[in-house]
Design a protein around this motif. Structure first.
Motif, PDB file in Angstrom:
ATOM      1  N   PHE A 156       0.863  -1.187   0.000  1.00 59.17           N
ATOM      2  CA  PHE A 156       0.000   0.000   0.000  1.00 59.17           C
ATOM      3  C   PHE A 156       0.893   1.228   0.000  1.00 59.17           C
ATOM      4  N   GLY A 157       0.305   2.369  -0.305  1.00 57.68           N
ATOM      5  CA  GLY A 157       1.048   3.621  -0.293  1.00 57.68           C
ATOM      6  C   GLY A 157       0.812   4.386   0.987  1.00 57.68           C
ATOM      7  N   GLU A 158       1.609   5.442   1.195  1.00 52.83           N
ATOM      8  CA  GLU A 158       1.447   6.212   2.437  1.00 52.83           C
ATOM      9  C   GLU A 158       0.102   6.920   2.476  1.00 52.83           C
ATOM     10  N   GLY A 159      -0.498   7.169   1.310  1.00 49.31           N
ATOM     11  CA  GLY A 159      -1.835   7.765   1.307  1.00 49.31           C
ATOM     12  C   GLY A 159      -2.874   6.794   1.827  1.00 49.31           C
ATOM     13  N   ALA A 160      -2.770   5.518   1.435  1.00 48.67           N
ATOM     14  CA  ALA A 160      -3.708   4.511   1.924  1.00 48.67           C
ATOM     15  C   ALA A 160      -3.575   4.299   3.424  1.00 48.67           C
ATOM     16  N   ALA A 161      -2.388   4.584   3.981  1.00 51.58           N
ATOM     17  CA  ALA A 161      -2.191   4.431   5.421  1.00 51.58           C
ATOM     18  C   ALA A 161      -3.009   5.438   6.225  1.00 51.58           C
ATOM     19  N   SER A 162      -3.561   6.444   5.553  1.00 46.65           N
ATOM     20  CA  SER A 162      -4.435   7.405   6.237  1.00 46.65           C
ATOM     21  C   SER A 162      -5.872   6.905   6.349  1.00 46.65           C
ATOM     22  N   GLU A 163      -6.175   5.797   5.672  1.00 48.17           N
ATOM     23  CA  GLU A 163      -7.528   5.233   5.743  1.00 48.17           C
ATOM     24  C   GLU A 163      -7.715   4.437   7.036  1.00 48.17           C
ATOM     25  N   GLY A 164      -8.957   4.371   7.487  1.00 53.46           N
ATOM     26  CA  GLY A 164      -9.254   3.617   8.705  1.00 53.46           C
ATOM     27  C   GLY A 164      -8.956   2.135   8.582  1.00 53.46           C
ATOM     28  N   ASP A 165      -9.097   1.583   7.366  1.00 59.96           N
ATOM     29  CA  ASP A 165      -8.816   0.159   7.173  1.00 59.96           C
ATOM     30  C   ASP A 165      -7.368  -0.185   7.527  1.00 59.96           C
ATOM     31  N   ALA A 166      -6.451   0.755   7.329  1.00 63.52           N
ATOM     32  CA  ALA A 166      -5.053   0.495   7.651  1.00 63.52           C
ATOM     33  C   ALA A 166      -4.885   0.262   9.149  1.00 63.52           C
ATOM     34  N   HIS A 167      -5.515   1.096   9.949  1.00 65.23           N
ATOM     35  CA  HIS A 167      -5.393   0.950  11.396  1.00 65.23           C
ATOM     36  C   HIS A 167      -6.039  -0.348  11.883  1.00 65.23           C
ATOM     37  N   ALA A 168      -7.163  -0.691  11.295  1.00 63.32           N
ATOM     38  CA  ALA A 168      -7.815  -1.945  11.668  1.00 63.32           C
ATOM     39  C   ALA A 168      -6.929  -3.139  11.321  1.00 63.32           C
ATOM     40  N   GLY A 169      -6.339  -3.121  10.114  1.00 66.92           N
ATOM     41  CA  GLY A 169      -5.481  -4.222   9.703  1.00 66.92           C
ATOM     42  C   GLY A 169      -4.245  -4.347  10.570  1.00 66.92           C
ATOM     43  N   PHE A 170      -3.619  -3.213  10.917  1.00 64.26           N
ATOM     44  CA  PHE A 170      -2.438  -3.246  11.778  1.00 64.26           C
ATOM     45  C   PHE A 170      -2.788  -3.852  13.141  1.00 64.26           C
ATOM     46  N   ASN A 171      -3.879  -3.391  13.712  1.00 60.16           N
ATOM     47  CA  ASN A 171      -4.238  -3.825  15.066  1.00 60.16           C
ATOM     48  C   ASN A 171      -4.627  -5.302  15.097  1.00 60.16           C
ATOM     49  N   PHE A 172      -5.424  -5.737  14.122  1.00 55.86           N
ATOM     50  CA  PHE A 172      -5.814  -7.147  14.078  1.00 55.86           C
ATOM     51  C   PHE A 172      -4.598  -8.053  13.925  1.00 55.86           C
ATOM     52  N   SER A 173      -3.699  -7.696  13.018  1.00 59.55           N
ATOM     53  CA  SER A 173      -2.551  -8.556  12.753  1.00 59.55           C
ATOM     54  C   SER A 173      -1.626  -8.644  13.959  1.00 59.55           C
ATOM     55  N   ALA A 174      -1.495  -7.545  14.708  1.00 59.75           N
ATOM     56  CA  ALA A 174      -0.626  -7.558  15.883  1.00 59.75           C
ATOM     57  C   ALA A 174      -1.245  -8.339  17.035  1.00 59.75           C
TER      58      ALA A 174
END
Length: 354
Positions: A237-255
């Motif tokens: 993904f790009g740094e722009g996509a990291a501003s989306e809420g899905d990025a935070h959800a994916g990071f938290n679930f995977s951790a």
């Protein structure tokens, strides 16, 4: 009268005795309390300034002064690299020791991707296809990371990972068929151009909305973990996509679920058209990893060997330890140019030839 005096005397004796008894009880109670307090102090000595917090939500220390945490507590996360800007290996211990054939394959795939980009970009400008996004400047992130993966690893891409699919063996005619939506297109013309996918190559079909692939990749990695397979997931993904809420959800679930996944962020500084100073105020994307409990690294995205080393080690540990990794590849969005690819491999090729 004698009877009355006797009664008064007896009453006085009783009152005195009662008062004395009450006084003794009170004195004994105070002594008992003093003993109990003293016992507690002797059994549980502590200094409030040294007592550690027992809150379950964080690991920290108590402080006695008011201070807000500054957003940039360090000068910046360093950028890992193997080659300098002239293509020379800086530290021989970091040389991946790839064969001449592998390095030539890297170079051939990067130049081929560059040529394909030019042809399809011009086709879109001529109105022959409806949509196209180039990969100029980011070829090293594609090829370096793809080479470090196992063919059975699952890839979740965004718009600019054509090089990963190309490295895995996706032929040029299938790229053209997808962009032109002709009869040979695997998706039967149901997708926009550059929305590639290949079940045989374990490349999940690209979705148009930004960051939807991030929580999907976390779920796929969790499934691989439950199946106890020696496979990993990589999510681009790009740094722009990291501003989306899905990025935070994916990071938290995977951790929290401890999934074997590599989050690979291509940070070219501009997303599609928005510069990073309007996207976030923190130190890039790698700085977010520790907040979610992920191991993170920042690499030079124009150094194909650095990308290869970082992805290879992240993949090894993700599978062995069942934990997510975050790689931030610092790169550029470039206009069409042939010459900037040369420093990627020129040192290695000259070294092998001589």
């Amino acid at each position: 009268m004698a009877a009355v005096k006797s009664i008064n005397k007896l009453y006085g004796v009783c009152v005195h005795a009662a008062r004395r008894t009450a006084g003794l009880k009170a004195s004994r109670l105070l002594q008992h309390r003093a003993f109990r307090v003293g016992a507690v102090q002797r059994q549980q000595p502590f200094d409030s300034s040294l007592e550690k917090p027992q809150f379950p939500g964080a690991s920290a220390e108590f402080v006695d002064h008011l201070e807000f945490i500054q957003p940039n507590v360090i000068s910046g996360i360093p950028v890992y690299r193997v080659m300098d800007r002239q293509g020379n290996i800086i530290d021989p211990s970091q040389d991946p020791q790839l064969s001449k054939e592998q390095v030539l394959n890297f170079y051939q795939k990067m130049t081929l991707l560059n040529t394909m980009d030019r042809i399809l970009y011009e086709s879109q400008r001529q109105g022959r296809i409806s949509f196209y996004m180039t990969n100029y400047g980011e070829e090293g992130t594609h090829i370096g990371s793809a080479a470090a993966l196992d063919p059975e690893d699952i890839v979740f891409g965004q718009y600019r990972e054509a090089g990963v699919l190309m490295y895995r063996g996706f032929p040029l005619d299938m790229f053209m068929a997808q962009c032109y939506a002709n009869a040979d297109d695997l998706g039967k013309g149901r997708q926009m151009p550059v929305h590639y996918g290949s079940k045989d190559l374990n490349f999940v079909t690209i979705s148009s909305p930004l960051a939807t692939q991030i929580p999907q990749a976390a779920g796929a990695a969790y499934a691989l973990k439950r199946e106890n397979m020696n496979r990993a997931v990589i999510c681009y993904f790009g740094e722009g996509a990291a501003s989306e809420g899905d990025a935070h959800a994916g990071f938290n679930f995977s951790a929290t679920l401890e999934c074997p996944i590599i989050f690979f962020c291509r940070n070219n500084g501009y997303a599609i058209s928005t510069p990073t100073n309007e996207q976030y105020r923190g130190d890039g994307i790698a700085a977010r990893g520790p907040g979610y409990g992920m191991l993170s690294i920042r690499v030079d995205g124009n150094d194909v060997f650095a990308v290869y080393n970082a992805t290879k080690e992240a993949r090894r540990r993700a599978v062995a330890e069942n934990q997510p990794f975050l790689i931030e590849a610092m790169t550029y969005r470039l206009v069409y140019c042939w010459n900037y690819l040369k420093p990627f491999c020129i040192f290695r090729l000259s070294h092998e030839v001589t």
